[in-house]
Scaffold this active site. Sequence first.
Site, PDB file in Angstrom:
ATOM      1  N   CYS A  29      -4.831   2.298  -5.569  1.00 31.06           N
ATOM      2  CA  CYS A  29      -4.481   2.967  -4.319  1.00 31.06           C
ATOM      3  C   CYS A  29      -5.588   3.948  -3.974  1.00 31.06           C
ATOM      4  O   CYS A  29      -5.692   5.001  -4.613  1.00 31.06           O
ATOM      5  CB  CYS A  29      -3.148   3.708  -4.446  1.00 31.06           C
ATOM      6  SG  CYS A  29      -1.731   2.647  -4.758  1.00 31.06           S
ATOM      7  N   CYS A  54       0.840  -1.203   0.000  1.00 29.48           N
ATOM      8  CA  CYS A  54       0.000   0.000   0.000  1.00 29.48           C
ATOM      9  C   CYS A  54       0.869   1.245   0.000  1.00 29.48           C
ATOM     10  O   CYS A  54       0.966   1.963   0.999  1.00 29.48           O
ATOM     11  CB  CYS A  54      -0.943   0.002   1.196  1.00 29.48           C
ATOM     12  SG  CYS A  54      -2.275   1.204   1.025  1.00 29.48           S
TER      13      CYS A  54
END
Length: 429
Positions: A372, A192
């Site tokens: 994202c 991430c």
Amino acid sequence: MSQSADRPAPAPAPSTDPAPVSATAPEPAPPHRPHHQVLIVGGGTAGITVAARLRRAGLRDVALLEPAETHWYQPLWTLVGGGQAPLRAALRPEAEVIPPGVRWLRERATAVDPVARTVTTAAGRVVSYEWLVLAPGLSLDWDGVPGLAAAVGHDGVSSNYRADLAPYTWELIRRMRRGTAVFSMPSGPVKCGGAPQKIAYLAADHWRKRGVLGDIRVILALPEPSLFKVPVFARALEGAARRYGIEVRLRTELTGLDGPERAAALTDHATGRTETVRYDLLHAVPPQRAPQWVADGPLADPASPYGYVSADPHTLRHPDFPTVFALGDVANLPTSKTGAAIRKQAPVVVANLLAGLRGRPAAARYDGYTSCPLVTARHKMVLAEFDYDLRPAPSFPFLDTTRERTDMWFLKRYGLPQLYFQGMLKGRA
């Protein structure tokens, strides 16, 4: 993490008698040695999703090697750290997410022998397999930054990359009224990749609403040459950083930490200069790498300094061992390590593994899709979706997700967790 997909039609049940894929089939397992048609290492997002899809496809002999008893939906940790979600919303008992019919081996892998087709566990047990799916995730290297391991968790240092520390992040943000806040990201692939800066925006937005942002110096140190590698999304983040007056330092990372002195060493890789910054709050992201047993083993990619597993970028099959697949954070793929990427990778792994069982070539292909969800304020988010070529790959082409949107924030907070637990982990999405 982002994921959105229609439920796939159930695949026809394959034969459970695999066709040979090479002339060097493994020797029959000794009577005392556990043996499985498919062995999955790792019970996180990737492992559970693949296991669920294999069971839905009709495979009966699937085993999962995973020592943890708690399963975490990690994308919520950022919102926990930003005061927008309770930690309990991100967890489930591991036993509840393992698909029915999958054999759970509650042990930790310590070695793999792809020639003998065996995996050794920390208890010394050797498990043999016909097909192996590697999804053990990655390891957080807290010692990778001198002083970080000793400082994190107290004296103003936190990290949303640990579940137990995410509430402490929020405590630090909520209590801060003045001073200096530093948010850092390490070099190298991390899971991430947007999370290190998302918490900076959430903190700044909170301080702005409390009327104290003008008394707080906010530094965002990123090792990359831009805020985001896809230009259209980089522009949106640049706008958010300007709005909050964040001091963005590119090509810069945290290289040392003195916890008792609350002093952070920030090194500018463009100039080679290191500055010591006194902080009141530091949100640090540790360097990340493959688990040591993976990095030291025969499946690691020699081109990866972080020990990640070799995998064909499209079929996700190991280039040297055709009965091995890798996906998720441990795979050395040129894309961001996110749960959204796993949602697209898992069907490819399952389809190509089933093809191998039938003696057919691996035809399914992964295009590098990842996503994202970039939270920029309490109820604002930019949904960055793109592929290997850094081309935007929107799941909602009728919405402009390149700008900050409230509906995308609600999708992240409420929609995606449900899609994760009720869709991905059940092999439906």
